[in-house]
Design an enzyme around this catalytic site. Sequence first.
Site, short mmCIF file in Angstrom:
data_model
loop_
_atom_site.label_atom_id
_atom_site.label_comp_id
_atom_site.label_asym_id
_atom_site.label_seq_id
_atom_site.Cartn_x
_atom_site.Cartn_y
_atom_site.Cartn_z
N LYS A 57 -9.87 2.46 -2.29
CA LYS A 57 -10.07 1.85 -0.98
C LYS A 57 -11.42 2.25 -0.39
O LYS A 57 -11.75 3.44 -0.29
CB LYS A 57 -8.93 2.28 -0.05
CG LYS A 57 -8.94 1.60 1.32
CD LYS A 57 -7.71 2.04 2.11
CE LYS A 57 -7.64 1.37 3.48
NZ LYS A 57 -6.43 1.81 4.23
N CYS B 37 -5.43 -2.98 2.60
CA CYS B 37 -5.17 -2.99 4.05
C CYS B 37 -6.42 -3.18 4.90
O CYS B 37 -6.92 -4.30 5.05
CB CYS B 37 -4.42 -1.71 4.43
SG CYS B 37 -3.43 -1.84 5.94
N GLU C 212 0.84 -1.19 0.00
CA GLU C 212 0.00 0.00 0.00
C GLU C 212 0.88 1.25 0.00
O GLU C 212 1.84 1.34 0.74
CB GLU C 212 -0.88 -0.02 1.25
CG GLU C 212 -1.78 1.19 1.41
CD GLU C 212 -2.57 1.15 2.72
OE1 GLU C 212 -3.62 1.80 2.78
OE2 GLU C 212 -2.12 0.48 3.66
#
Length: 262
Positions: free
Chosen positions: A109, A143, A44
């Site tokens: 995300k 994540c 990331e």
Amino acid sequence: METLQVSVIQPNTHWLDVSANLHQLSVLFAESDLCNSDLIVLPEMFATGFVTNVTNLKCADKQIIEWMVATASNFNVAIMGSVLVCIDGKYYNRLLLVDSNGSIQHYDKHHLFGIGGESRFLSQGTSRVIFNLNQWRIMPVVCYDLRFPVWLRNKSDYDLLICVANWPETRINAFKILMQARAIENQCYSIGVNRINTDGNGLKYNGQSMVVDYKGDVLCECGTNFCIKTTTLSYGELQVYRSQFPVGTDADDFEIKIKNHN
């Protein structure tokens, strides 16, 4: 393509130093056998470190994406990693898949890490996306997304889950367990790629990048140091396992309702 050869790179990411990070990766590509892989996966925000406070931050997304496109073309591979991008005054934590022809697929995300200030400064992605590469269907995860199984539930629409992360050492056990759990419950391969050392906020990272098969067995893992690992995934073996143990046929139906944090 029946098999997919994937390499993960677990680097020491230099805080907010795009040039240093891209140079480091360029050297690795030149000195390693990464050109033999189909896909290279980076962590990331691999070119900056996990930065959330974008106040007065000069966005370098164009430079980073240009590097991804050029490197993918030069080494005839696909590259995957997340980048802080700026669009019309908004910032997104965007996971990109760039192939050797320069084609780009992206996922923004969805689950922003509010505890770390991400939801305060960045905009939330609202679309669940499936990437396609060499006939493999890939579920992209960034994540914190990994903690939310409803968003990641396999609707018989993907074969491989890839999580790019900056996952701190203090919670690394959760990362490892969740990678295996997501592989088991979704009957898919799962790949988690993390970084090492300390970022500009003083958070420590100890890697533990890993590749897990559809049964939850760890095929390879990186440990706590700089690491490059390559693994070959078999689509045929995955399909045989799914047909012999078709738990998806007993799964509950559900509908995802987006919780907007913007």
